[in-house]
Design a protein around this motif. Structure first.
Motif, PDB file in Angstrom:
ATOM      1  N   TYR A  23     108.037 121.109  40.468  1.00 44.05           N
ATOM      2  CA  TYR A  23     109.510 122.114  40.130  1.00 44.05           C
ATOM      3  C   TYR A  23     110.576 121.933  39.978  1.00 44.05           C
ATOM      4  O   TYR A  23     111.566 121.722  39.824  1.00 44.05           O
ATOM      5  CB  TYR A  23     108.964 123.325  40.910  1.00 44.05           C
ATOM      6  N   LEU A  24     110.871 121.194  41.592  1.00 41.63           N
ATOM      7  CA  LEU A  24     112.133 120.292  41.858  1.00 41.63           C
ATOM      8  C   LEU A  24     112.902 119.523  41.016  1.00 41.63           C
ATOM      9  O   LEU A  24     113.915 119.448  40.749  1.00 41.63           O
ATOM     10  CB  LEU A  24     112.158 119.664  43.336  1.00 41.63           C
ATOM     11  N   ASP A  25     111.811 118.662  40.727  1.00 47.23           N
ATOM     12  CA  ASP A  25     112.104 117.596  39.800  1.00 47.23           C
ATOM     13  C   ASP A  25     112.317 117.981  38.092  1.00 47.23           C
ATOM     14  O   ASP A  25     113.656 117.133  37.628  1.00 47.23           O
ATOM     15  CB  ASP A  25     110.643 116.533  39.250  1.00 47.23           C
ATOM     16  N   ILE A  26     111.587 118.574  37.533  1.00 46.75           N
ATOM     17  CA  ILE A  26     111.727 119.572  35.915  1.00 46.75           C
ATOM     18  C   ILE A  26     113.303 120.110  36.617  1.00 46.75           C
ATOM     19  O   ILE A  26     114.415 119.508  35.516  1.00 46.75           O
ATOM     20  CB  ILE A  26     111.178 120.544  36.075  1.00 46.75           C
ATOM     21  N   ARG A  27     114.122 120.503  37.662  1.00 47.16           N
ATOM     22  CA  ARG A  27     115.153 121.116  37.547  1.00 47.16           C
ATOM     23  C   ARG A  27     116.120 120.675  37.484  1.00 47.16           C
ATOM     24  O   ARG A  27     117.398 120.852  37.303  1.00 47.16           O
ATOM     25  CB  ARG A  27     115.238 121.892  39.072  1.00 47.16           C
ATOM     26  N   ARG A  28     116.046 119.510  38.169  1.00 52.48           N
ATOM     27  CA  ARG A  28     117.137 118.338  38.557  1.00 52.48           C
ATOM     28  C   ARG A  28     117.142 117.154  37.224  1.00 52.48           C
ATOM     29  O   ARG A  28     118.255 116.983  36.444  1.00 52.48           O
ATOM     30  CB  ARG A  28     116.450 116.818  39.404  1.00 52.48           C
ATOM     31  N   ASN A  29     115.943 117.799  36.256  1.00 49.58           N
ATOM     32  CA  ASN A  29     116.913 116.685  35.131  1.00 49.58           C
ATOM     33  C   ASN A  29     116.114 117.858  33.490  1.00 49.58           C
ATOM     34  O   ASN A  29     116.885 117.284  32.618  1.00 49.58           O
ATOM     35  CB  ASN A  29     114.450 115.449  35.103  1.00 49.58           C
ATOM     36  N   ARG A  33     116.764 126.471  32.346  1.00 51.60           N
ATOM     37  CA  ARG A  33     116.049 127.117  33.576  1.00 51.60           C
ATOM     38  C   ARG A  33     114.788 127.019  32.867  1.00 51.60           C
ATOM     39  O   ARG A  33     113.605 127.729  33.941  1.00 51.60           O
ATOM     40  CB  ARG A  33     116.351 127.851  34.018  1.00 51.60           C
ATOM     41  N   GLY A  34     114.656 127.652  31.885  1.00 51.77           N
ATOM     42  CA  GLY A  34     113.112 128.375  31.457  1.00 51.77           C
ATOM     43  C   GLY A  34     112.517 127.656  31.748  1.00 51.77           C
ATOM     44  O   GLY A  34     111.093 127.746  31.984  1.00 51.77           O
ATOM     45  N   TRP A  35     111.856 125.673  31.361  1.00 54.17           N
ATOM     46  CA  TRP A  35     111.225 124.800  31.974  1.00 54.17           C
ATOM     47  C   TRP A  35     110.531 124.953  33.085  1.00 54.17           C
ATOM     48  O   TRP A  35     109.249 125.431  33.757  1.00 54.17           O
ATOM     49  CB  TRP A  35     111.574 123.583  31.747  1.00 54.17           C
ATOM     50  N   SER A  36     111.793 124.679  34.307  1.00 54.59           N
ATOM     51  CA  SER A  36     110.910 125.334  35.835  1.00 54.59           C
ATOM     52  C   SER A  36     110.479 126.822  36.204  1.00 54.59           C
ATOM     53  O   SER A  36     109.830 126.328  36.433  1.00 54.59           O
ATOM     54  CB  SER A  36     112.310 125.116  36.780  1.00 54.59           C
ATOM     55  N   ARG A  37     111.067 128.179  35.081  1.00 56.26           N
ATOM     56  CA  ARG A  37     110.687 128.832  35.461  1.00 56.26           C
ATOM     57  C   ARG A  37     109.284 128.738  34.737  1.00 56.26           C
ATOM     58  O   ARG A  37     107.804 129.372  35.577  1.00 56.26           O
ATOM     59  CB  ARG A  37     111.463 129.772  35.088  1.00 56.26           C
ATOM     60  N   PHE A  38     108.710 128.498  33.483  1.00 62.77           N
ATOM     61  CA  PHE A  38     107.602 128.122  33.104  1.00 62.77           C
ATOM     62  C   PHE A  38     105.986 127.516  33.682  1.00 62.77           C
ATOM     63  O   PHE A  38     104.699 128.131  34.506  1.00 62.77           O
ATOM     64  CB  PHE A  38     107.674 127.486  31.897  1.00 62.77           C
ATOM     65  N   TYR A  39     107.175 126.526  34.741  1.00 68.99           N
ATOM     66  CA  TYR A  39     106.091 125.819  35.514  1.00 68.99           C
ATOM     67  C   TYR A  39     105.875 126.507  37.103  1.00 68.99           C
ATOM     68  O   TYR A  39     104.559 126.299  37.402  1.00 68.99           O
ATOM     69  CB  TYR A  39     106.517 124.525  36.253  1.00 68.99           C
ATOM     70  N   THR A  86     102.396 112.536  40.520  1.00 66.06           N
ATOM     71  CA  THR A  86     103.261 112.634  42.232  1.00 66.06           C
ATOM     72  C   THR A  86     103.522 111.345  43.340  1.00 66.06           C
ATOM     73  O   THR A  86     104.449 110.856  43.333  1.00 66.06           O
ATOM     74  CB  THR A  86     102.950 114.034  42.648  1.00 66.06           C
ATOM     75  N   ILE A  87     102.030 111.061  42.539  1.00 65.74           N
ATOM     76  CA  ILE A  87     102.450 109.654  43.764  1.00 65.74           C
ATOM     77  C   ILE A  87     103.253 108.335  43.468  1.00 65.74           C
ATOM     78  O   ILE A  87     104.367 107.791  43.797  1.00 65.74           O
ATOM     79  CB  ILE A  87     100.710 108.736  44.218  1.00 65.74           C
ATOM     80  N   ALA A  88     102.975 108.148  41.401  1.00 65.44           N
ATOM     81  CA  ALA A  88     103.400 107.318  41.196  1.00 65.44           C
ATOM     82  C   ALA A  88     104.935 107.400  40.828  1.00 65.44           C
ATOM     83  O   ALA A  88     106.026 106.176  40.862  1.00 65.44           O
ATOM     84  CB  ALA A  88     103.170 107.151  39.769  1.00 65.44           C
TER      85      ALA A  88
END
Length: 417
Positions: A23-29, A33-39, A86-88
């Motif tokens: 979620y935080l990675d999506i918000r940074r990139n 904000r629609g993508w992060s809210r959807f996720y 996430t690990i990668a």
């Protein structure tokens, strides 16, 4: 009894931590904000689904477990790829801590790896578990009588028919495939059901169609005793097991409960021994080899006589921990491991995560007895599933064993234990 609370909490915390990172990675990139809210909302719905799946009763005798199995597997098919990504991604971010520059390739490696994991999991659930493989094994020994030269044994194991609900198509195809091999005898090495005997009812007709010249013989596995159900009374649990025995007789199977019988071919005989489930903790101990076939030297038959003997015992640990210590049994047939329903193969090399738990998890093994005879164990990786409905690489197995009278050959190489 439900899934242990510690396991459920660990799974939920791991899921939340993974989702928070993504979620935080999506918000940074992403600017929107629609993508992060959807996720975020989709992750919350997944957590709710997981909680419902984990809290549903799993051990009540009157409840099926198909919904829990498919529900939990669906959840894992989403979160295993997420965890891989996430690990990668975290590994790719380590250089930022060291020198201020992140290795963004970590994410681009994680995405295809996650995609491959998702495809592999659903391929194993929708396709591999519906396939079947005939594995040819040759067992040669000077103790095999001439009348059994070329004798054909089919071994099957771990059907776990409850996983299929009332869908009999796979089991019917399995029986047809077995009959097409024209076996002299069919040996089933336990775990015909998941939890209770009533799971077997839709499959009785198909299983009654198994045909072999010398019949079908079976033993019980750890799942056949009803130990994974909370029964209202001990009498109901006992009745469940008795019904399983009755139904196996009804379909023409010969259940060997710590017993033995002679198999005759062209006037020669071999000994067939069957024990109830021999379980190491946490599995219950029901099997008694000495009761099934005498040990004392003053008996007409004993565990170290020079007759060719075949033992059916569900758990391969029995072979390692007792059979090879007190007998010279020529061939032991087991199941139980399922290869953890996951197997990797490359030529003659194969590996399964089951190897972390069992030294003898699948295939042919050998160990020298005190009299110099090579004692062999064959572990069939089963035809069904338990816990979750998938098989990744571990194709449902039918084992065709051909006996040869004479010195041992290398046509079926065995792992020396």
């Amino acid at each position: 009894m439900r899934i242990p609370i510690l396991f459920a909490l660990t799974l939920l915390v791991l899921s939340m931590a993974t989702d928070l990172y993504i979620y935080l990675d999506i918000r940074r990139n992403f600017r929107s904000r629609g993508w992060s809210r959807f996720y975020g909302w989709s992750a919350i719905l997944c957590w709710i689904f997981l909680i419902i799946t984990l809290l549903l009763p799993r051990r009540d005798a009157d409840r099926g477990i198909e919904f829990q199995m498919w529900g939990f597997y669906s959840y894992l098919s989403v979160y295993v790829p997420k965890i891989i990504f996430t690990i990668a991604s975290i590994i790719g971010g380590i250089p930022r801590i060291l020198n201020g520059h992140s290795w963004k390739s970590g994410k681009w490696i994680g995405i295809p790896l996650a995609f491959v994991a998702f495809i592999a999991m659903w391929w194993g659930a929708l396709f591999t578990r519906n396939q079947m493989e005939v594995v040819d094994v040759t067992i040669a020994s000077a103790r095999i009588p001439k009348g059994f030269d070329g004798y054909r044994i089919v071994q099957i194991s771990d059907l776990h028919v409850g996983t299929w609900g009332r869908d009999t198509r796979f089991i019917s195809r399995l029986c047809d495939s077995i009959n097409s091999l024209k076996p002299d005898i069919i040996l089933f090495t336990g775990d015909i059901v998941n939890r209770e005997t009533t799971e077997l009812q839709p499959f009785l007709k198909a299983l009654s169609g198994l045909k072999a010249k010398d019949g079908v013989y079976s033993v019980l596995g750890n799942h056949d005793y009803g130990d994974y159900v909370e029964w209202p009374t001990a009498a109901e649990k006992a009745a469940n097991l008795q019904l399983l025995r009755n139904w196996q007789r009804q379909i023409g199977w010969h259940l060997l409960d710590n017993d033995h019988t002679e198999i005759i071919a062209s006037g020669d005989t071999i000994q067939l021994i069957g024990v109830e489930n021999w379980g190491e903790p946490p599995f219950h101990q029901y099997g008694h080899l000495i009761d099934a076939y005498p040990l004392t030297q003053d008996s007409v038959k004993n565990l170290n006589d020079n007759r060719f003997k075949i033992l059916m015992t569900h758990n391969p640990e029995h072979w390692l921990r007792e059979v090879t210590d007190i007998s010279n049994i020529d061939l032991t047939l087991s199941g139980h491991t399922h290869a953890m329903q996951t197997e990797l193969r490359l030529g003659n090399w194969k590996w399964s995560p089951s190897a972390f738990r069992y030294k003898t998890w699948g295939g042919l093994y050998t160990r020298a007895a005190a009299d110099g005879n090579n004692m062999k164990l064959y572990v069939n990786i089963g035809a069904g599933e338990v816990g979750m409905p998938f098989r990744i690489g571990a194709i449902p197995e039918i084992t065709l064993i051909t006996l040869r009278s004479g010195e041992e050959t290398k046509s079926s190489p065995a792992i020396n234990i």
